[in-house]
Scaffold this active site. Structure first.
Site, PDB file in Angstrom:
ATOM      1  N   GLU A  33      21.201 -74.406  -5.903  1.00 48.94           N
ATOM      2  CA  GLU A  33      22.521 -75.036  -5.755  1.00 48.94           C
ATOM      3  C   GLU A  33      23.260 -74.362  -4.614  1.00 48.94           C
ATOM      4  O   GLU A  33      23.371 -73.144  -4.572  1.00 48.94           O
ATOM      5  CB  GLU A  33      23.315 -74.928  -7.065  1.00 48.94           C
ATOM      6  N   CYS A  42      29.807 -83.997 -10.842  1.00 48.72           N
ATOM      7  CA  CYS A  42      30.312 -84.403 -12.155  1.00 48.72           C
ATOM      8  C   CYS A  42      31.191 -83.325 -12.783  1.00 48.72           C
ATOM      9  O   CYS A  42      32.323 -83.575 -13.179  1.00 48.72           O
ATOM     10  CB  CYS A  42      29.128 -84.738 -13.056  1.00 48.72           C
ATOM     11  N   GLY A 115      19.113 -75.582  -0.036  1.00 50.04           N
ATOM     12  CA  GLY A 115      17.654 -75.705  -0.072  1.00 50.04           C
ATOM     13  C   GLY A 115      17.181 -76.673   0.996  1.00 50.04           C
ATOM     14  O   GLY A 115      17.764 -77.745   1.162  1.00 50.04           O
ATOM     15  N   GLY A 182      40.909 -99.133  -2.484  1.00 47.22           N
ATOM     16  CA  GLY A 182      39.724 -99.358  -3.325  1.00 47.22           C
ATOM     17  C   GLY A 182      40.089 -99.472  -4.793  1.00 47.22           C
ATOM     18  O   GLY A 182      40.666 -98.554  -5.366  1.00 47.22           O
ATOM     19  N   LEU A 188      40.770 -96.463  -9.633  1.00 45.03           N
ATOM     20  CA  LEU A 188      41.630 -96.860 -10.757  1.00 45.03           C
ATOM     21  C   LEU A 188      41.912 -95.693 -11.696  1.00 45.03           C
ATOM     22  O   LEU A 188      43.005 -95.586 -12.259  1.00 45.03           O
ATOM     23  CB  LEU A 188      40.985 -98.008 -11.531  1.00 45.03           C
ATOM     24  N   GLU A 189      40.923 -94.811 -11.861  1.00 42.56           N
ATOM     25  CA  GLU A 189      41.181 -93.649 -12.727  1.00 42.56           C
ATOM     26  C   GLU A 189      42.262 -92.761 -12.115  1.00 42.56           C
ATOM     27  O   GLU A 189      43.195 -92.329 -12.789  1.00 42.56           O
ATOM     28  CB  GLU A 189      39.882 -92.867 -12.967  1.00 42.56           C
ATOM     29  N   ALA A 322      26.707 -90.280 -14.105  1.00 40.71           N
ATOM     30  CA  ALA A 322      26.130 -89.029 -14.584  1.00 40.71           C
ATOM     31  C   ALA A 322      25.039 -89.267 -15.626  1.00 40.71           C
ATOM     32  O   ALA A 322      23.981 -88.629 -15.594  1.00 40.71           O
ATOM     33  CB  ALA A 322      27.238 -88.154 -15.166  1.00 40.71           C
ATOM     34  N   HIS A 446      36.443 -98.598 -42.274  1.00 40.68           N
ATOM     35  CA  HIS A 446      37.751 -99.240 -42.096  1.00 40.68           C
ATOM     36  C   HIS A 446      38.860 -98.228 -42.343  1.00 40.68           C
ATOM     37  O   HIS A 446      38.780 -97.457 -43.290  1.00 40.68           O
ATOM     38  CB  HIS A 446      37.903-100.398 -43.087  1.00 40.68           C
TER      39      HIS A 446
HETATM   40  P1  FAD Z   1      25.705 -84.453  -8.117  1.00 40.66           P
HETATM   41  O1  FAD Z   1      26.453 -84.304  -9.362  1.00 40.66           O
HETATM   42  O2  FAD Z   1      26.411 -84.963  -6.916  1.00 40.66           O
HETATM   43  O3  FAD Z   1      25.076 -83.029  -7.781  1.00 40.66           O
HETATM   44  C1  FAD Z   1      24.384 -82.776  -6.614  1.00 40.66           C
HETATM   45  C2  FAD Z   1      24.399 -81.287  -6.355  1.00 40.66           C
HETATM   46  O4  FAD Z   1      23.456 -80.992  -5.343  1.00 40.66           O
HETATM   47  C3  FAD Z   1      25.743 -80.773  -5.856  1.00 40.66           C
HETATM   48  O5  FAD Z   1      26.160 -79.693  -6.648  1.00 40.66           O
HETATM   49  C4  FAD Z   1      25.461 -80.322  -4.422  1.00 40.66           C
HETATM   50  O6  FAD Z   1      26.217 -79.199  -4.047  1.00 40.66           O
HETATM   51  C5  FAD Z   1      23.979 -79.959  -4.521  1.00 40.66           C
HETATM   52  N1  FAD Z   1      23.279 -80.009  -3.247  1.00 40.66           N
HETATM   53  C6  FAD Z   1      23.268 -80.999  -2.331  1.00 40.66           C
HETATM   54  N2  FAD Z   1      22.430 -80.692  -1.305  1.00 40.66           N
HETATM   55  C7  FAD Z   1      21.903 -79.478  -1.574  1.00 40.66           C
HETATM   56  C8  FAD Z   1      20.970 -78.638  -0.923  1.00 40.66           C
HETATM   57  N3  FAD Z   1      20.370 -79.001   0.212  1.00 40.66           N
HETATM   58  N4  FAD Z   1      20.679 -77.450  -1.482  1.00 40.66           N
HETATM   59  C9  FAD Z   1      21.258 -77.062  -2.646  1.00 40.66           C
HETATM   60  N5  FAD Z   1      22.138 -77.841  -3.321  1.00 40.66           N
HETATM   61  C10 FAD Z   1      22.449 -79.030  -2.800  1.00 40.66           C
HETATM   62  N6  FAD Z   1      30.036 -90.570 -13.653  1.00 40.66           N
HETATM   63  C11 FAD Z   1      30.021 -90.842 -14.963  1.00 40.66           C
HETATM   64  O7  FAD Z   1      28.965 -91.158 -15.508  1.00 40.66           O
HETATM   65  N7  FAD Z   1      31.166 -90.767 -15.719  1.00 40.66           N
HETATM   66  C12 FAD Z   1      32.354 -90.440 -15.168  1.00 40.66           C
HETATM   67  O8  FAD Z   1      33.368 -90.364 -15.865  1.00 40.66           O
HETATM   68  C13 FAD Z   1      32.409 -90.156 -13.776  1.00 40.66           C
HETATM   69  N8  FAD Z   1      33.573 -89.824 -13.197  1.00 40.66           N
HETATM   70  C14 FAD Z   1      33.589 -89.515 -11.869  1.00 40.66           C
HETATM   71  C15 FAD Z   1      34.803 -89.181 -11.289  1.00 40.66           C
HETATM   72  C16 FAD Z   1      34.860 -88.852  -9.948  1.00 40.66           C
HETATM   73  C17 FAD Z   1      36.178 -88.472  -9.332  1.00 40.66           C
HETATM   74  C18 FAD Z   1      33.663 -88.834  -9.179  1.00 40.66           C
HETATM   75  C19 FAD Z   1      33.695 -88.443  -7.739  1.00 40.66           C
HETATM   76  C20 FAD Z   1      32.448 -89.175  -9.747  1.00 40.66           C
HETATM   77  C21 FAD Z   1      32.403 -89.531 -11.094  1.00 40.66           C
HETATM   78  N9  FAD Z   1      31.208 -89.913 -11.715  1.00 40.66           N
HETATM   79  C22 FAD Z   1      31.199 -90.222 -13.042  1.00 40.66           C
HETATM   80  C23 FAD Z   1      29.939 -89.975 -10.967  1.00 40.66           C
HETATM   81  C24 FAD Z   1      29.101 -88.726 -11.239  1.00 40.66           C
HETATM   82  O9  FAD Z   1      29.844 -87.582 -10.883  1.00 40.66           O
HETATM   83  C25 FAD Z   1      27.802 -88.775 -10.454  1.00 40.66           C
HETATM   84  O10 FAD Z   1      27.140 -89.988 -10.733  1.00 40.66           O
HETATM   85  C26 FAD Z   1      26.889 -87.625 -10.837  1.00 40.66           C
HETATM   86  O11 FAD Z   1      27.511 -86.400 -10.587  1.00 40.66           O
HETATM   87  C27 FAD Z   1      25.569 -87.695 -10.074  1.00 40.66           C
HETATM   88  O12 FAD Z   1      24.776 -86.632 -10.456  1.00 40.66           O
HETATM   89  P2  FAD Z   1      23.648 -86.037  -9.504  1.00 40.66           P
HETATM   90  O13 FAD Z   1      22.980 -84.987 -10.316  1.00 40.66           O
HETATM   91  O14 FAD Z   1      22.842 -87.118  -8.939  1.00 40.66           O
HETATM   92  O15 FAD Z   1      24.426 -85.384  -8.269  1.00 40.66           O
END
Ligand code: FAD
Length: 468
Positions: A33, A42, A115, A182, A188-189, A322, A446
Site C-alpha cells: 500500500e 473506501c 508497488g 454531478g 448526492l451524498e 466496495a 412487526h
Molecule cells: P480502493 O479502495 O481505491 O483502494 C486502492 C488502493 O490501492 C489505495 O489505497 C491506493 O493508495 C492503493 N494503490 C494504488 N496504486 C498503488 C501502487 N502502485 N502501489 C501501492 N498501492 C497502490 N462504495 C460502496 O460500496 N459503498 C459506499 O458507501 C461508497 N461510498 C463512497 C463514497 C465516496 C466519497 C467515494 C469516493 C467512494 C465510495 N464508494 C462506495 C466506492 C468505494 O470506495 C470503491 O468502490 C472501493 O474503495 C474500491 O475498492 P478497491 O479495493 O478496488 O480500491
C-alpha cells in the site's frame, strides 16, 4: 529477497479482503500500500468517512426539524464543524487500525510504498516520498489499485474551493452555497450532508434525472424528497467551466435551450465519477493489457492476459462499489488455489446513502421493457407502514418486479428508511431464486420497515397487499 505465493497491490476493500482470503487458504501473502494507512479509498476517503458525516448531519437535521414533532424541544442548536470532522477522522482511524490488526492476525506482510512491476514475478516497492526500493518475488499478483476522481479538463481544481469528494469530507465550515457538478451517488451524498447542515446546495446535472443508472422511479422520488431539504436541481445542464476568485466560485453551464447559466457560490464539488487508477504500476514490464477507459483487461476468472496476474475492484469493469471489490477479492483467492467460485454480478446491489436511502438489485423496469420481458409490479409505500409512521419516515416505497409467468423476482428497487440494510433481503431472495409469493409467505417481524418488502411481494403476487 522475500518470496510470496501472492502479492496484492493496493489495500482497499478489494485488496485487503483478497489478502485475508489468500492467507486463510494457506498462501504466503504480502500486501503493498502506497499510503501509510490501509483500507484504500473506501475506508480513508470514501464509504466510511462519508457515512460518518451523513450520520452526523442527519442528527443535526433531525434535531432541527423532526425533534419538535416528537415533542422534544431544543434551544441554541449549533454545529461544531471541527468536532464533526475530528469525529469522522476518529471513525476512519478505528477502521483502518482494524485492517492493520487483521493483517497481523492473518500473518500477512504489509509493505508500505508504491508497488510496480519489474517483470511478471518481481515487484519493486518504493516509499512514496522516495528512498530505497525493496524487491520481492511472487508467484501470483492481485492488482487492486482502485480508482481516483474523474477530472474535467476545462476545470482547474484547486482542492480548496473547487474540490473533489476527498476535500468535501474535510470542510471545516458550513458552506454558504455549494455547487455540486454531478447528480450521481457521491454528489448526492455530499449534497445531503451540507444541505442538512444549512448550506444552500445546487446540483448541476448533464442528464435529465439523478441516479440515472438506477430504476427511474427511484430517481424521481429521491429528487422530490431531497427538494424538501432545499437541494435545487438543474437538469440537462452541460457545465462549461468553474473559476475561483478569492472565496467565491463561479460555475458556468449551458442549459437545454442553449443559454449560458451562471452559478455563484463558495464551494464547487466536482463529482462526475471515478476512473481506474494504474499510474506507477509499470504494467508494460509484466505485459499486462488494458482495455477501454483505462481499465485493466480481465477474463471471466479475473485473470489478466498474463497467467498468474489478476485484477479486481474499481480498476476493472463493473460497478465501482466496495462490496463488488470484496466479492472479487475472495473470488480470485479461491481461484488461485483451484476452487471454482462464482459471482452473480446481477445481484450486486447499488445503494445511495441519502435519507431516505435508495437501493436496487436485479433488473430495472427499464431493462425489463428493453428485453421485452413479461413482468408484474408490486409496490408498497412507506406511508402505509406502521413502523415508518412511528419514526416519521414515510417517504419512499418498495417496488418488486416479478416474472409474469413464473413469479420469480427479477428486480427489487427501494427508497425509504434503512433501505441500505433492507436490500439484503432482496439479494438473499433472488440468490435463492425466490418467487414473490415465497417472500410474501414468510413472517416478517412487526412493526419493521422490512414488512414493506413482504407487502410489495404480496402486491406482486396477486395484488394481495394487506395494508394498502
Ligand atoms: P480502493 O479502495 O481505491 O483502494 C486502492 C488502493 O490501492 C489505495 O489505497 C491506493 O493508495 C492503493 N494503490 C494504488 N496504486 C498503488 C501502487 N502502485 N502501489 C501501492 N498501492 C497502490 N462504495 C460502496 O460500496 N459503498 C459506499 O458507501 C461508497 N461510498 C463512497 C463514497 C465516496 C466519497 C467515494 C469516493 C467512494 C465510495 N464508494 C462506495 C466506492 C468505494 O470506495 C470503491 O468502490 C472501493 O474503495 C474500491 O475498492 P478497491 O479495493 O478496488 O480500491
Amino acid at each position: 529477497m522475500n518470496q510470496y505465493d501472492v502479492t496484492v497491490i493496493g489495500s482497499g476493500p478489494g485488496g485487503y479482503v483478497a489478502a485475508i482470503r489468500c492467507a486463510q487458504l494457506g498462501l504466503k501473502t504480502a500486501i503493498i500500500e502506497k499510503y501509510p494507512t490501509l483500507g484504500g479509498t473506501c475506508l480513508n476517503v470514501g464509504c466510511i468517512p462519508s457515512k460518518a458525516l451523513l450520520d452526523s448531519s442527519e442528527h443535526y437535521h433531525n434535531a432541527h426539524t423532526a425533534f419538535a414533532d416528537h415533542g422534544i424541544g431544543l434551544e441554541n442548536l449549533t454545529v461544531d464543524m471541527n468536532r464533526m470532522i475530528d469525529r469522522k477522522a476518529g471513525v476512519v482511524k478505528a477502521n483502518v487500525d482494524g485492517i492493520s490488526y487483521l493483517m497481523k492476525k492473518n500473518k500477512i506482510d504489509v509493505i508500505t510504498g508504491v508497488g510496480s512491476f519489474i517483470d511478471k514475478n518481481h515487484i519493486s516497492i518504493v516509499p512514496r516520498e522516495g528512498g530505497e526500493a525493496q524487491q520481492i518475488e511472487t508467484k501470483n499478483v492481485i492488482i487492486a489499485t482502485g480508482s481516483k476522481p474523474t477530472v474535467l479538463p476545462f476545470i482547474a481544481q484547486d482542492k480548496e474551493r473547487i474540490i473533489t469528494s476527498t476535500e468535501a469530507l474535510n470542510i471545516r465550515e458550513v458552506p454558504k452555497h455549494m455547487i455540486v457538478i454531478g447528480g450521481g451517488v457521491i454528489g448526492l451524498e455530499m449534497a445531503s450532508v451540507y444541505a442538512r447542515l444549512g448550506a444552500k446546495v445546487s446540483v448541476v446535472e448533464f442528464m435529465d434525472s439523478i441516479i440515472p443508472t438506477m430504476d427511474r422511479g427511484l430517481g424521481k422520488e429521491l429528487k422530490r424528497v431531497l427538494g424538501k431539504i432545499g437541494i435545487e436541481f438543474f437538469f440537462s445542464h452541460k457545465v462549461t467551466g468553474a473559476t475561483r476568485d478569492g472565496d467565491n466560485v463561479t460555475v458556468t453551464a449551458t442549459n437545454a435551450k442553449g443559454e449560458e447559466v451562471k452559478f455563484e457560490g463558495d464551494y464547487c464539488l466536482v463529482a462526475v465519477g471515478r476512473v481506474p487508477y494504474t499510474a506507477g504500476l509499470n504494467l508494460e514490464a509484466a505485459g499486462v493489457q488494458m482495455e477501454e477507459r483505462g481499465r485493466i483487461k480481465v477474463d471471466e476468472h479475473l485473470q489478466t492476459n498474463v497467467p498468474g496476474i489478476y485484477a479486481i475492484g474499481d480498476v476493472i469493469r463493473g460497478a465501482m462499489l466496495a462490496h463488488k471489490a470484496e466479492e472479487e477479492g475472495v473470488f480470485v483467492a479461491e481461484t488461485i488455489v483451484g476452487q471454482k467460485p462464482h459471482i452473480n454480478y446481477l445481484l450486486i446491489p447499488g445503494v445511495v446513502y441519502t435519507w431516505p436511502e435508495v437501493a436496487g438489485v436485479g433488473y430495472t423496469e427499464e431493462q425489463l421493457k428493453e428485453q421485452g420481458k413479461a413482468y408484474k409490479v408490486g409496490s408498497f409505500p412507506f406511508k402505509a407502514s406502521g413502523r415508518a409512521r412511528a419514526s416519521g419516515d414515510t417517504d419512499g416505497f418498495v417496488k418488486v418486479l416479478a416474472d409474469k409467468t413464473t413469479d420469480e423476482i427479477l428486480g427489487v428497487h427501494m427508497i425509504g428508511p434503512r433501505i441500505a440494510d433492507l436490500i439484503a433481503e432482496a439479494v438473499t431472495a433472488m440468490e435463492f431464486r425466490a418467487s414473490a409469493e415465497d417472500v410474501a409467505r414468510m413472517s416478517h417481524s412487526h412493526p419493521t420497515y422490512a414488512e414493506a418488502m413482504k407487502e410489495a411481494c404480496l402486491a406482486a403476487t396477486e395484488n394481495r397487499a394487506i395494508h394498502m
